[in-house]
Enzyme design. Structure first.
Site, PDB file in Angstrom:
ATOM      1  N   TYR A 241       0.851  -1.198   0.000  1.00 17.44           N
ATOM      2  CA  TYR A 241       0.000   0.000   0.000  1.00 17.44           C
ATOM      3  C   TYR A 241       0.877   1.235   0.000  1.00 17.44           C
ATOM      4  O   TYR A 241       1.816   1.329   0.783  1.00 17.44           O
ATOM      5  CB  TYR A 241      -0.905   0.041   1.250  1.00 17.44           C
TER       6      TYR A 241
ATOM      7  N   GLU B 237      -0.547   4.744  -0.631  1.00 17.06           N
ATOM      8  CA  GLU B 237      -1.380   5.932  -0.883  1.00 17.06           C
ATOM      9  C   GLU B 237      -0.547   7.189  -0.674  1.00 17.06           C
ATOM     10  O   GLU B 237       0.228   7.280   0.280  1.00 17.06           O
ATOM     11  CB  GLU B 237      -2.595   5.917   0.046  1.00 17.06           C
TER      12      GLU B 237
ATOM     13  N   ASP C 121      -6.397  13.099 -25.674  1.00 13.56           N
ATOM     14  CA  ASP C 121      -6.439  11.703 -25.221  1.00 13.56           C
ATOM     15  C   ASP C 121      -5.763  10.882 -26.317  1.00 13.56           C
ATOM     16  O   ASP C 121      -6.360  10.578 -27.351  1.00 13.56           O
ATOM     17  CB  ASP C 121      -7.894  11.276 -25.022  1.00 13.56           C
TER      18      ASP C 121
ATOM     19  N   THR D 166      -3.563   5.813 -22.145  1.00 13.79           N
ATOM     20  CA  THR D 166      -3.417   4.507 -21.515  1.00 13.79           C
ATOM     21  C   THR D 166      -2.030   4.006 -21.904  1.00 13.79           C
ATOM     22  O   THR D 166      -1.381   4.559 -22.797  1.00 13.79           O
ATOM     23  CB  THR D 166      -4.493   3.510 -21.998  1.00 13.79           C
TER      24      THR D 166
ATOM     25  N   LYS E 291      -1.729   0.170 -25.149  1.00 16.22           N
ATOM     26  CA  LYS E 291      -2.079   0.068 -26.574  1.00 16.22           C
ATOM     27  C   LYS E 291      -0.777   0.162 -27.387  1.00 16.22           C
ATOM     28  O   LYS E 291       0.073  -0.709 -27.242  1.00 16.22           O
ATOM     29  CB  LYS E 291      -3.106   1.134 -26.931  1.00 16.22           C
TER      30      LYS E 291
ATOM     31  N   ARG F 224      -1.585  -2.682 -18.479  1.00 15.07           N
ATOM     32  CA  ARG F 224      -2.829  -1.905 -18.404  1.00 15.07           C
ATOM     33  C   ARG F 224      -2.706  -0.822 -17.351  1.00 15.07           C
ATOM     34  O   ARG F 224      -2.539  -1.122 -16.172  1.00 15.07           O
ATOM     35  CB  ARG F 224      -4.002  -2.810 -17.999  1.00 15.07           C
TER      36      ARG F 224
HETATM   37  N1  DSN Z   1     -11.788   0.607 -25.389  1.00 17.18           N
HETATM   38  C1  DSN Z   1     -10.689   1.231 -26.064  1.00 17.18           C
HETATM   39  C2  DSN Z   1     -10.683   0.918 -27.527  1.00 17.18           C
HETATM   40  O1  DSN Z   1     -10.817  -0.250 -27.854  1.00 17.18           O
HETATM   41  O2  DSN Z   1     -10.538   1.784 -28.360  1.00 17.18           O
HETATM   42  C3  DSN Z   1     -10.587   2.703 -25.781  1.00 17.18           C
HETATM   43  O3  DSN Z   1     -11.742   3.391 -26.106  1.00 17.18           O
END
Ligand code: DSN
Length: 448
Positions: A54, A56, A199, A225, A228, A234
């Site tokens: 933990y 925080e 984004d 994120t 990707k 993740r």
């Molecule tokens: N869920 C993700 C995608 O597949 O594009 C992000 O929006």
């Protein structure tokens, strides 16, 4: 490593599902544009004792003892993110994209404020104000759209911004195959005094690899994120730019406070370690080659699909994805094509297209991406081979029509799912896919 006797003995159910998933990934073509294969080093980092802790708070300012090692990990991730993206502030604690985006809203907006984002069915993200997302319920969402040619309608963005005076404008997409016009967005946001948030979840790897323009000079906040095109675990990162600090010198502090204690508790330190590793890998020259190849592959895929007579939204691509328009054959065909491709071991996702005549669950498009295939080492010749396979499968299922009546539709789809398993062309394609996959082994070091 992943497949130990211990896990097998302790929990054979979970162990065998993980094994089966590895086999599925190895023996299929992963073409969902938001997915990728992370490195073994990242997998090593996330499967560690860091999950026990933990912590925080933030490095040097924790609410628990024993965080000296976690501080090293989190500071490393922060410094690498700042350097790689060229920003003065980074928060690496968001659990994933949706909470990161919520934190941004609550850092600069109040409930009821006007926000603008790309409409979901025009390629936008759910959390950019779509009606079924809380973001479309808490805030007054004014969506912008694409033009009939599939490109963003920047005249409409400006008109809506002048009329509605949004507090925040999102730029960034989940199903848009063209370079994002960051500069044009910035002019509009500056004209109306809005926060501009980029984004870049889908394109972060392309941005750091030099295959897409960076939003950093234009946006106040950049969010991504990490799993990707960036090829990490993740998670998510929120960054504040110099422009953002100029607009509001307290912006970085506001974002940190909204993440913790505002929205989240203890950060996922094992994920932070994986993010740090992936940022290190993304800063190396090979990653630039990877990013460039992702785009070359996507263009090769688009060209060969077009040669096969397949229609694409905007007619092509500038990034890692291709959006197929299936309306020349009818409406709602995405579900048939996705199912048939699944049977051929080509994993894709049905997707809405702009002005889709059907619904988001039965859309008329198909979203394809090259990040994962490129991680496997595939190049343009393989993309052309795959495009021919996809075109063949579309040809096999294009004459289906989705019944309007709900019960009829369920029966029709059940019959289709049964019959497509026996389809000779699908079987032949699956054999070709298996042969292709065996030429590009995935995680060969992983012993099952
Ligand atoms: N869920 C993700 C995608 O597949 O594009 C992000 O929006």
């Amino acid at each position: 490593m992943l497949f130990t006797k211990r896990l097998k003995d302790t929990d054979p159910v979970v162990n065998s599902a993980i094994k089966a998933e590895l086999e599925r990934q190895r023996n299929g073509l992963e073409m969902i544009p938001s997915e990728n294969f992370t490195s073994l080093a990242v997998l090593d980092a996330i499967g560690t004792v860091l999950t026990n802790k933990y912590s925080e708070g933030y490095p040097g300012k924790r609410y628990y003892g024993g965080n000296e090692n976690i501080d090293v990990v989190e500071n490393t991730a922060i410094e690498r993110a700042k350097k790689l993206f060229g920003v003065p502030h980074a928060n690496v604690q968001p659990y994933s994209g949706s909470p990161a985006n919520l934190a941004i809203y609550f850092s600069v907006c109040k409930p009821g404020d006007v926000i603008m984002g790309q409409n979901l069915t025009d390629g936008g993200h759910l959390t950019h104000g779509w009606k079924t997302s809380v973001t479309g319920q808490i805030f007054k969402s004014v969506p912008y759209h694409v033009k009939p040619d599939g490109y963003l309608d920047m005249d409409e963005v400006r008109k809506l911004a002048l009329e509605n005076r949004p507090k925040l404008i999102w730029m960034g997409s989940s199903a848009y195959a063209r370079e994002l016009p960051f500069e044009e967005f910035a002019k509009i946001a500056d004209e109306v005094g809005a926060y501009l948030v980029a984004d870049i979840a889908h394109i972060a790897g392309l941005v750091v690899g030099g295959a897409h323009k960076s939003p950093v000079p234009y946006a106040h906040i950049v969010v991504t994120t990490t799993h990707k095109t960036l090829r990490g675990p993740r998670g998510a990162i929120i960054m504040v730019t110099d422009k953002g600090l100029k607009k509001d010198p307290d912006l970085a502090e506001k974002i940190d406070k909204t993440i913790f204690p505002g929205m989240q508790g203890g950060p996922h330190d094992h994920t932070t370690a994986g993010i740090a590793v992936s940022l290190l890998l993304a800063s190396q020259p090979e990653f630039g080659e990877y990013a460039a190849q992702v785009v070359k592959n996507s263009k090769a895929l688009a060209e060969q699909l077009t040669k096969n007579g397949i229609k694409l939204v905007t007619g092509g691509t500038d990034n890692h994805m291709v959006l197929v328009d299936l309306t020349p054959y009818g409406k709602g065909l995405g579900v048939f094509v996705q199912e048939a491709l699944d049977n051929a071991h080509i994993t894709t996702n049905k997707n809405t297209i702009p002005k889709d005549p059907s619904t988001p669950f039965y859309p008329s498009g198909l979203r394809l991406g090259t990040p994962a295939l490129t991680s496997r080492g595939m190049k343009e010749p393989e993309m052309r081979e795959i495009a021919d396979m996809i075109a063949r499968i579309i040809g096999e299922v294009k004459d289906n029509a989705l019944p309007e009546d709900k019960e009829e539709r369920a029966k029709y789809l059940a019959r289709f799912k049964d019959e497509i398993k026996q389809n000779q062309s699908v079987k032949r394609t699956r054999d070709e896919v298996l042969a292709l996959c065996s030429r590009f082994p995935l995680y060969p070091e992983m012993q099952v």
